[in-house]
Design a protein around this motif. Structure first.
Motif, PDB file in Angstrom:
ATOM      1  N   LEU A   7     -67.280 -64.974  52.809  1.00  9.03           N
ATOM      2  CA  LEU A   7     -66.327 -64.066  53.441  1.00  9.03           C
ATOM      3  C   LEU A   7     -64.968 -64.184  52.742  1.00  9.03           C
ATOM      4  CD1 LEU A   7     -67.227 -64.674  57.199  1.00  9.03           C
ATOM      5  CD2 LEU A   7     -67.992 -62.823  55.694  1.00  9.03           C
ATOM      6  N   ASP A   8     -64.060 -63.274  53.041  1.00  7.03           N
ATOM      7  CA  ASP A   8     -62.717 -63.343  52.459  1.00  7.03           C
ATOM      8  C   ASP A   8     -62.132 -64.731  52.675  1.00  7.03           C
ATOM      9  OD1 ASP A   8     -62.041 -60.560  51.506  1.00  7.03           O
ATOM     10  OD2 ASP A   8     -62.709 -60.136  53.545  1.00  7.03           O
ATOM     11  N   THR A   9     -61.511 -65.248  51.645  1.00  9.32           N
ATOM     12  CA  THR A   9     -60.865 -66.576  51.574  1.00  9.32           C
ATOM     13  C   THR A   9     -61.864 -67.736  51.450  1.00  9.32           C
ATOM     14  OG1 THR A   9     -60.703 -67.257  53.918  1.00  9.32           O
ATOM     15  CG2 THR A   9     -58.963 -65.794  53.096  1.00  9.32           C
ATOM     16  N   ALA A  64     -69.110 -62.329  41.700  1.00  5.12           N
ATOM     17  CA  ALA A  64     -68.295 -62.621  42.873  1.00  5.12           C
ATOM     18  C   ALA A  64     -68.551 -61.455  43.835  1.00  5.12           C
ATOM     19  CB  ALA A  64     -66.824 -62.700  42.498  1.00  5.12           C
ATOM     20  N   ARG A  65     -69.222 -61.718  44.916  1.00  2.00           N
ATOM     21  CA  ARG A  65     -69.916 -60.728  45.745  1.00  2.00           C
ATOM     22  C   ARG A  65     -71.052 -60.156  44.911  1.00  2.00           C
ATOM     23  NH1 ARG A  65     -66.849 -59.892  50.455  1.00  2.00           N
ATOM     24  NH2 ARG A  65     -64.626 -60.176  50.177  1.00  2.00           N
ATOM     25  N   SER A  66     -71.930 -59.401  45.580  1.00  2.00           N
ATOM     26  CA  SER A  66     -73.162 -59.048  44.879  1.00  2.00           C
ATOM     27  C   SER A  66     -73.910 -57.963  45.628  1.00  2.00           C
ATOM     28  CB  SER A  66     -74.057 -60.285  44.798  1.00  2.00           C
ATOM     29  OG  SER A  66     -74.514 -60.593  46.116  1.00  2.00           O
ATOM     30  N   ALA A 117     -51.684 -68.506  54.839  1.00  2.00           N
ATOM     31  CA  ALA A 117     -51.059 -69.086  53.640  1.00  2.00           C
ATOM     32  C   ALA A 117     -50.787 -68.002  52.602  1.00  2.00           C
ATOM     33  CB  ALA A 117     -51.966 -70.170  53.056  1.00  2.00           C
ATOM     34  N   ARG A 118     -51.658 -67.000  52.542  1.00  2.00           N
ATOM     35  CA  ARG A 118     -51.443 -65.905  51.585  1.00  2.00           C
ATOM     36  C   ARG A 118     -50.162 -65.140  51.912  1.00  2.00           C
ATOM     37  NH1 ARG A 118     -57.659 -63.670  50.446  1.00  2.00           N
ATOM     38  NH2 ARG A 118     -58.252 -65.556  49.288  1.00  2.00           N
ATOM     39  N   LEU A 119     -49.849 -65.074  53.205  1.00  2.00           N
ATOM     40  CA  LEU A 119     -48.648 -64.339  53.614  1.00  2.00           C
ATOM     41  C   LEU A 119     -47.383 -65.166  53.406  1.00  2.00           C
ATOM     42  CD1 LEU A 119     -49.996 -62.618  56.842  1.00  2.00           C
ATOM     43  CD2 LEU A 119     -49.761 -61.663  54.547  1.00  2.00           C
ATOM     44  N   TRP A 147     -51.304 -59.999  46.852  1.00  2.00           N
ATOM     45  CA  TRP A 147     -52.312 -59.078  46.313  1.00  2.00           C
ATOM     46  C   TRP A 147     -53.715 -59.432  46.791  1.00  2.00           C
ATOM     47  CZ3 TRP A 147     -56.368 -60.424  42.985  1.00  2.00           C
ATOM     48  CH2 TRP A 147     -56.338 -61.734  42.494  1.00  2.00           C
ATOM     49  N   LYS A 148     -53.895 -60.671  47.231  1.00  3.83           N
ATOM     50  CA  LYS A 148     -55.218 -61.083  47.719  1.00  3.83           C
ATOM     51  C   LYS A 148     -55.389 -60.776  49.200  1.00  3.83           C
ATOM     52  CE  LYS A 148     -56.732 -64.792  44.745  1.00  3.83           C
ATOM     53  NZ  LYS A 148     -57.640 -65.915  44.837  1.00  3.83           N
ATOM     54  N   TYR A 149     -54.298 -60.461  49.867  1.00 10.66           N
ATOM     55  CA  TYR A 149     -54.362 -60.215  51.311  1.00 10.66           C
ATOM     56  C   TYR A 149     -54.650 -58.743  51.561  1.00 10.66           C
ATOM     57  CZ  TYR A 149     -53.224 -60.358  56.270  1.00 10.66           C
ATOM     58  OH  TYR A 149     -53.289 -60.271  57.635  1.00 10.66           O
ATOM     59  N   LYS A 152     -57.246 -55.498  56.326  1.00 10.74           N
ATOM     60  CA  LYS A 152     -58.599 -55.312  56.868  1.00 10.74           C
ATOM     61  C   LYS A 152     -59.394 -56.617  56.932  1.00 10.74           C
ATOM     62  CE  LYS A 152     -59.298 -50.463  56.143  1.00 10.74           C
ATOM     63  NZ  LYS A 152     -59.706 -49.432  55.241  1.00 10.74           N
ATOM     64  N   ASP A 153     -58.890 -57.679  56.257  1.00  8.25           N
ATOM     65  CA  ASP A 153     -59.589 -58.970  56.329  1.00  8.25           C
ATOM     66  C   ASP A 153     -59.670 -59.449  57.784  1.00  8.25           C
ATOM     67  OD1 ASP A 153     -59.769 -58.846  53.602  1.00  8.25           O
ATOM     68  OD2 ASP A 153     -58.238 -60.368  53.204  1.00  8.25           O
ATOM     69  N   LEU A 154     -58.714 -59.026  58.616  1.00 10.58           N
ATOM     70  CA  LEU A 154     -58.744 -59.461  60.030  1.00 10.58           C
ATOM     71  C   LEU A 154     -59.899 -58.805  60.781  1.00 10.58           C
ATOM     72  CD1 LEU A 154     -54.950 -59.697  60.955  1.00 10.58           C
ATOM     73  CD2 LEU A 154     -56.530 -61.501  60.226  1.00 10.58           C
TER      74      LEU A 154
HETATM   75 MG    MG Z   1     -60.441 -60.217  49.886  1.00  8.51          MG
END
Ligand code: MG
Ligand code: AMP
Length: 303
Positions: free
Chosen positions: A79-81, A129-131, A189-191, A198-200, A203-205
């Motif tokens: 998942l993200d992160t 990375a993902r697939s 931490a990204r925020l 750029w990684k945040y 929609k990750d929430l």
């Molecule tokens: Mg992401």
């Protein structure tokens, strides 16, 4: 075994998804098989990284010089992160980039959507990375296609991987498993760091909110797509150092299983050594200076 190697149980065995595996029972903060701390892991990573580099160079060299068409497909899911990019940087990054093709899979582009979902996958075999598994993760969880459609994907994914494996590709599938609390810490931490904005993705929430649906989707993948020829490894990933070390070990072990050797010389080694010994270390003698004949001047005829 060196002092730094504190694998008491190979992660290839300890983390392989087998029959009856339950994702809910996996502690993302655990370090299965590793009897050491982070410092030991960093030292072991440096040691094992050298093996990994040499093994991958052997595979690359054999492909170039020995007609060996074998290859490795490393699938990195999470998942993200979860740390997918970190595996690419800190594990795959230990080997010569010349022999590696790395692809990150995002939302399919307009061009990709015109083709079957495996089209972009077939074109990219290497490190993912993902697939193709996003078809039974995000596509399933967000109802991008009806259930009767994504239900057909599991068999299709297995058939695709069986075909790839039969063609000489070692398929290694890595699932990075983090806890919901760790995901929130990493998103926060990204925020706090403008270099990570750029990684945040807001929609990750939504992914975090759908945690249980993703867990169920992952469990189905483990249950339905774990043939011996394309195993999953479920990696506890709350401790990045552990996840990276475990993936490096699993990858190095997979490459060792290919029993690679360096390509044989296609020339007479002794004769080539003798040729080199006979040569002047100062380089070839300069060509003799020859007097250039004066360029004839155009002559104007005498009157
Ligand atoms: Mg992401
Ligand atoms: P990231 O890996 O954070 O750059 O994000 C890539 C995004 O692409 C994620 O939100 C994935 O869920 C999404 N994605 C990847 N593959 C697919 C797919 N086949 N269909 C829809 N979304 C996808």
């Amino acid at each position: 075994m060196s002092d730094q190697n504190r694998w008491h149980h190979s992660p290839t065995e300890a983390l392989k998804v087998g029959p009856g595996f339950s994702l809910a029972d996996l502690d993302p903060d655990a370090t299965p098989g590793w009897h050491g701390g982070e410092d030991d892991a960093v030292a072991e990573m440096a040691r094992r990284g050298k093996d990994l580099d040499a093994l991958q160079e052997q595979l690359f060299a054999r492909g170039k010089e020995a007609g060996d068409t074998r290859s490795v497909l490393l699938v990195i899911q999470g998942l993200d992160t979860a740390g997918k990019d970190g595996i690419v940087t800190h594990v795959v990054g230990l080997v010569n980039p010349m022999g590696v093709k790395i692809t990150g899979f995002g939302v399919p582009t307009e061009e990709e959507r015109k083709h079957h979902y495996l089209w972009r996958i077939r074109n990219a075999l290497g490190v993912f990375a993902r697939s193709h598994y996003e078809q039974v993760l995000v596509v399933r969880v967000k109802n991008l296609v009806p259930p009767e459609t994504w239900e057909t994907y599991y068999d299709e994914l297995n058939a695709f991987e069986a075909e790839v494996a039969a063609a000489g590709t070692t398929v290694v599938k890595i699932a990075l498993v983090i806890s919901p609390a760790e995901q929130l810490r990493r998103l926060a931490a990204r925020l706090d760091d403008p270099s990570k904005y750029w990684k945040y993705n807001p929609k990750d929430l939504e992914v975090h909110a759908a945690w249980n649906e993703y867990q169920a989707a992952y469990q189905d993948i483990f249950d339905r797509c774990s043939p011996a020829s394309a195993p999953w490894y479920a990696i506890p990933a709350d401790r990045k150092w552990y996840a990276r070390l475990a993936v490096a070990e699993i990858l190095a072990t997979a490459l060792e299983g290919l029993e690679l050797t360096w390509p044989e010389a296609t020339f007479d080694v002794a004769a080539e050594k003798a040729r080199i010994a006979s040569l002047d270390p100062d380089g070839p003698a300069a060509p003799p200076v020859t007097q250039q004949p004066a360029t004839p001047q155009p002559t104007t005829p005498k009157p």
